[in-house]
Design a protein around this motif. Structure first.
Motif, PDB file in Angstrom:
ATOM      1  N   ARG A  51      -3.343  10.393  -8.724  1.00 43.75           N
ATOM      2  CA  ARG A  51      -3.183   9.095  -8.616  1.00 43.75           C
ATOM      3  C   ARG A  51      -1.674   8.303  -8.553  1.00 43.75           C
ATOM      4  NH1 ARG A  51      -4.865  13.409 -13.266  1.00 43.75           N
ATOM      5  NH2 ARG A  51      -6.908  13.672 -13.377  1.00 43.75           N
ATOM      6  N   MET A  52      -0.794   8.976  -8.173  1.00 47.31           N
ATOM      7  CA  MET A  52       0.440   7.633  -8.640  1.00 47.31           C
ATOM      8  C   MET A  52       0.691   7.082  -7.038  1.00 47.31           C
ATOM      9  SD  MET A  52       2.773   9.374 -11.320  1.00 47.31           S
ATOM     10  CE  MET A  52       3.225  10.319  -9.983  1.00 47.31           C
ATOM     11  N   MET A  53      -0.444   7.756  -5.888  1.00 45.55           N
ATOM     12  CA  MET A  53       0.762   7.196  -4.811  1.00 45.55           C
ATOM     13  C   MET A  53      -0.221   6.096  -4.627  1.00 45.55           C
ATOM     14  SD  MET A  53      -1.614   9.881  -2.633  1.00 45.55           S
ATOM     15  CE  MET A  53      -0.897   9.372  -1.020  1.00 45.55           C
TER      16      MET A  53
ATOM     17  N   VAL B   6       0.770  18.536   0.580  1.00 47.08           N
ATOM     18  CA  VAL B   6      -0.788  17.537   0.099  1.00 47.08           C
ATOM     19  C   VAL B   6      -0.895  16.052   0.230  1.00 47.08           C
ATOM     20  CG1 VAL B   6      -2.758  17.776  -1.691  1.00 47.08           C
ATOM     21  CG2 VAL B   6      -1.617  19.610  -1.308  1.00 47.08           C
ATOM     22  N   MET B   7       0.497  15.444  -0.755  1.00 53.60           N
ATOM     23  CA  MET B   7       1.021  14.161  -0.505  1.00 53.60           C
ATOM     24  C   MET B   7       0.520  13.299   0.975  1.00 53.60           C
ATOM     25  SD  MET B   7       0.320  13.566  -3.668  1.00 53.60           S
ATOM     26  CE  MET B   7       1.116  11.728  -3.784  1.00 53.60           C
ATOM     27  N   GLU B   8       1.354  14.381   1.796  1.00 54.04           N
ATOM     28  CA  GLU B   8       1.261  13.258   2.849  1.00 54.04           C
ATOM     29  C   GLU B   8      -0.665  13.613   4.239  1.00 54.04           C
ATOM     30  OE1 GLU B   8       3.457  12.473   4.742  1.00 54.04           O
ATOM     31  OE2 GLU B   8       4.932  12.219   3.358  1.00 54.04           O
ATOM     32  N   TRP B   9      -0.958  14.922   3.984  1.00 52.96           N
ATOM     33  CA  TRP B   9      -2.454  14.545   4.047  1.00 52.96           C
ATOM     34  C   TRP B   9      -2.710  13.694   3.367  1.00 52.96           C
ATOM     35  CZ3 TRP B   9      -5.401  16.391   7.543  1.00 52.96           C
ATOM     36  CH2 TRP B   9      -4.567  17.791   8.004  1.00 52.96           C
ATOM     37  N   ALA B  10      -3.129  13.405   2.141  1.00 56.85           N
ATOM     38  CA  ALA B  10      -3.188  12.729   1.102  1.00 56.85           C
ATOM     39  C   ALA B  10      -3.584  11.293   1.786  1.00 56.85           C
ATOM     40  CB  ALA B  10      -3.106  12.960   0.096  1.00 56.85           C
ATOM     41  N   ALA B  11      -1.909  10.403   2.398  1.00 59.34           N
ATOM     42  CA  ALA B  11      -1.466   9.515   2.244  1.00 59.34           C
ATOM     43  C   ALA B  11      -2.639   9.139   4.282  1.00 59.34           C
ATOM     44  CB  ALA B  11       0.093   9.352   2.667  1.00 59.34           C
TER      45      ALA B  11
ATOM     46  N   ALA C 288      10.446   3.001 -10.627  1.00 63.62           N
ATOM     47  CA  ALA C 288      11.130   4.035  -9.479  1.00 63.62           C
ATOM     48  C   ALA C 288      11.840   5.661 -10.363  1.00 63.62           C
ATOM     49  CB  ALA C 288      12.440   3.344  -9.749  1.00 63.62           C
ATOM     50  N   GLY C 289      11.719   6.264 -11.260  1.00 60.27           N
ATOM     51  CA  GLY C 289      12.411   7.655 -11.716  1.00 60.27           C
ATOM     52  C   GLY C 289      10.702   7.877 -11.778  1.00 60.27           C
ATOM     53  N   HIS C 290       9.699   8.020 -11.365  1.00 62.26           N
ATOM     54  CA  HIS C 290       8.276   7.899 -11.949  1.00 62.26           C
ATOM     55  C   HIS C 290       8.231   9.322 -10.968  1.00 62.26           C
ATOM     56  CE1 HIS C 290       4.428   7.180 -13.816  1.00 62.26           C
ATOM     57  NE2 HIS C 290       4.847   8.024 -13.685  1.00 62.26           N
TER      58      HIS C 290
ATOM     59  N   SER D 195       0.812  -1.584  -0.084  1.00 63.52           N
ATOM     60  CA  SER D 195       0.351  -0.025   0.440  1.00 63.52           C
ATOM     61  C   SER D 195       0.434   0.996  -0.164  1.00 63.52           C
ATOM     62  CB  SER D 195      -1.077  -0.263   1.215  1.00 63.52           C
ATOM     63  OG  SER D 195      -1.653   1.236   1.374  1.00 63.52           O
ATOM     64  N   MET D 196       0.448   2.592  -0.780  1.00 60.22           N
ATOM     65  CA  MET D 196       1.374   3.317  -0.883  1.00 60.22           C
ATOM     66  C   MET D 196       2.264   3.562  -1.545  1.00 60.22           C
ATOM     67  SD  MET D 196      -0.849   6.499   0.278  1.00 60.22           S
ATOM     68  CE  MET D 196      -2.421   6.131   1.131  1.00 60.22           C
ATOM     69  N   GLU D 197       2.673   2.443  -2.470  1.00 59.68           N
ATOM     70  CA  GLU D 197       4.228   1.751  -3.048  1.00 59.68           C
ATOM     71  C   GLU D 197       4.381   3.319  -4.174  1.00 59.68           C
ATOM     72  OE1 GLU D 197       5.869   0.016  -2.997  1.00 59.68           O
ATOM     73  OE2 GLU D 197       4.519  -1.744  -1.283  1.00 59.68           O
ATOM     74  N   GLY D 198       3.441   3.892  -4.622  1.00 57.99           N
ATOM     75  CA  GLY D 198       3.444   4.962  -5.323  1.00 57.99           C
ATOM     76  C   GLY D 198       3.785   6.381  -4.667  1.00 57.99           C
ATOM     77  N   HIS D 199       3.225   6.431  -3.328  1.00 55.34           N
ATOM     78  CA  HIS D 199       3.849   7.369  -2.648  1.00 55.34           C
ATOM     79  C   HIS D 199       5.500   7.631  -2.210  1.00 55.34           C
ATOM     80  CE1 HIS D 199       3.316  10.776   0.084  1.00 55.34           C
ATOM     81  NE2 HIS D 199       3.398  10.263   1.139  1.00 55.34           N
ATOM     82  N   ALA D 200       5.612   5.889  -1.470  1.00 55.05           N
ATOM     83  CA  ALA D 200       6.923   5.987  -1.336  1.00 55.05           C
ATOM     84  C   ALA D 200       7.823   5.859  -1.679  1.00 55.05           C
ATOM     85  CB  ALA D 200       6.978   4.227  -0.589  1.00 55.05           C
ATOM     86  N   ALA D 201       8.397   5.621  -3.493  1.00 54.14           N
ATOM     87  CA  ALA D 201       8.753   6.324  -4.383  1.00 54.14           C
ATOM     88  C   ALA D 201       8.626   7.451  -4.891  1.00 54.14           C
ATOM     89  CB  ALA D 201       8.014   5.030  -5.678  1.00 54.14           C
ATOM     90  N   MET D 202       7.733   8.243  -4.902  1.00 53.57           N
ATOM     91  CA  MET D 202       8.081   9.672  -5.096  1.00 53.57           C
ATOM     92  C   MET D 202       9.053  10.444  -4.227  1.00 53.57           C
ATOM     93  SD  MET D 202       4.507  11.240  -5.392  1.00 53.57           S
ATOM     94  CE  MET D 202       3.106   9.471  -6.907  1.00 53.57           C
ATOM     95  N   ASP D 203      10.188  11.170  -5.042  1.00 52.19           N
ATOM     96  CA  ASP D 203      11.061  12.324  -3.924  1.00 52.19           C
ATOM     97  C   ASP D 203      10.769  13.556  -4.657  1.00 52.19           C
ATOM     98  OD1 ASP D 203      13.301  13.519  -3.281  1.00 52.19           O
ATOM     99  OD2 ASP D 203      15.003  11.695  -3.621  1.00 52.19           O
ATOM    100  N   MET D 204      10.205  14.417  -3.909  1.00 55.59           N
ATOM    101  CA  MET D 204      10.098  15.430  -4.597  1.00 55.59           C
ATOM    102  C   MET D 204      10.890  16.595  -3.561  1.00 55.59           C
ATOM    103  SD  MET D 204       5.390  14.868  -3.648  1.00 55.59           S
ATOM    104  CE  MET D 204       5.781  13.707  -2.809  1.00 55.59           C
ATOM    105  N   SER D 205      11.558  16.073  -3.120  1.00 54.61           N
ATOM    106  CA  SER D 205      12.915  17.054  -2.745  1.00 54.61           C
ATOM    107  C   SER D 205      13.625  17.806  -4.175  1.00 54.61           C
ATOM    108  CB  SER D 205      14.865  16.414  -2.567  1.00 54.61           C
ATOM    109  OG  SER D 205      14.916  15.457  -3.382  1.00 54.61           O
TER     110      SER D 205
END
Length: 398
Positions: free
Chosen positions: A370-372, A190-195, A381-383, A155-165
């Motif tokens: 939608r990618m969360m 926003v992504m943390e709230w969505a999670a 990975a690079g997504h 669960s939350m794989e897409g969220h874990a893969a994202m690097d928004m730094s």
């Protein structure tokens, strides 16, 4: 209908009390995540030495407070080269040592619970590290790595893969104050709230229903409230069990912790209950997918033991120092909205949240939502990284 309205009134009151604290906590976490790339975290967590575990704990405390995202990110770190113990330490800290949790505990239960949480968290990590050193065999770890590399979704794989730094040169302050920095913070916020939103809503609704419908006498009998010694021995053992079957995780378990404390669970039992967001039934199933059934059972046993042990230590230390608060002073918020400091803080922080949400929407954030729950990081990975570059490029173009 009256009972339902009473439960909803309690839920609404709890929500109103903690709203500003959640926004503050997620904003601070977003600032940290916007300037610390996940690649840096992986590089620093390559072994299981005490210093590495301390670094993992620090990074975790500045990271996500969503249990599912934390578990997914820990698996991602492990697959990329982080030590297993360090990854689990990161996971524990990212759900139990985050700023918003401490503030909400202080608001709903008192500063003593915040102090106990932030004292017990490191104790739990030390106990887990010792148990892993004693009982985690190379064979079991090898099986877990093989299973992890299969990349089965949890669960939350897409969220874990994202690097928004935010990349680029310059000081941290300069990067944060740039347009890219503003965009990066808004996206993480926003992504943390969505999670976390689903678990938070469920936790508040469950807590409101239990507070309204389950009499205190039931909990007092269940927790041996009339027998002080038995209650102290029973609390840290039964607290995690209640968490496992409640399915409530992350910050969503704090409102239920208020109800349990008022009902008679021991001080150490409350802390053990809050720690147990990482062994609720759905997450145990994710451990099975990530690392295999044997490692899932190992994690259940060692984490449960560490949570209970940390609860006993907190009970002993805080009780000995006279820091256990008076249970009779506990109250469940049910007064609704009134014009006080909470209202003014909520207005200020809701305006801040609105600014960040508008920025998120205007800089291409909606597709990221939608990618969360997308593919695990190696397939994707690079997504997340690409999404980050895209939102920076989009912003520069505008």
């Amino acid at each position: 209908m009256h009972a339902i309205m009473h439960a909803l009134a309690i839920t609404a009151s709890m929500t109103w009390v903690i709203t500003w604290a959640l926004i503050l906590g997620f904003t601070l976490a977003a600032i940290v995540q916007a300037v610390v790339p996940k690649s840096v975290i992986v590089r620093l967590l390559g072994d299981d030495r005490p210093r590495t575990l301390a670094v993992a704990t620090a990074f975790g405390a500045a990271s996500s407070s969503c249990s599912y995202a934390a578990v997914a990110l820990a698996r991602s770190l492990f697959r990329k080269g982080a030590g297993f113990t360090a990854a689990i330490a990161f996971e524990i800290a990212s759900t139990n040592l985050v700023i918003e949790l401490g503030v909400i505990l202080a608001l709903l239960m008192g500063w003593q619970f915040t102090a106990a949480e932030f004292t017990g968290g490191p104790i739990m990590i030390v106990i887990v590290a010792v148990l892993f050193r004693l009982f985690l065999t190379s064979r079991l770890l090898g099986e877990a790595r093989t299973q992890a590399d299969r990349g089965i979704a949890g669960s939350m794989e897409g969220h874990a893969a994202m690097d928004m730094s935010v990349g680029g040169s310059g000081s941290i302050t300069r990067r944060l104050l740039s347009r890219d920095g503003f965009t990066g913070v808004s996206h993480v916020f926003v992504m943390e709230w969505a999670a976390i939103l689903r678990d938070l809503v469920i936790g508040l609704l469950v807590a409101g229903a239990i507070a309204a419908w389950v009499p205190d006498s039931f909990w007092q009998g269940f927790f041996f409230a009339g027998h002080p010694l038995a209650a102290k021995l029973w609390g840290p053992l039964i607290g995690p069990v209640v968490a496992i079957i409640s399915f409530v995780c992350s910050i969503g378990n704090v409102p239920l912790a208020v109800v349990l404390w008022k009902g008679g669970i021991s001080f150490g039992g409350v802390i053990a209950f809050i720690f147990a967001d990482l062994i609720i039934a759905p997450i145990l199933n994710i451990y099975r997918k990530y690392y295999g059934a044997r490692m899932a059972a190992f994690l259940l046993g060692t984490l449960f033991a560490a949570m209970a042990a940390a609860g006993y230590v907190i009970e002993l230390v805080f009780g000995g120092l006279g820091l256990v608060p008076d249970r009779s002073a506990a109250h469940i918020p049910d007064q609704g909205v009134s014009l006080n400091y909470t209202t003014w803080l909520n207005i200020v922080f809701l305006l801040l949240a609105a600014v960040l949400v508008v920025r998120f929407v205007r800089t291409g954030g909606i597709p990221m939502l939608r990618m969360m729950n997308g593919a695990p990081d190696d397939d994707h990975a690079g997504h997340g990284e690409h999404a980050g570059h895209d939102h920076r490029a989009h912003h520069q173009a505008t």
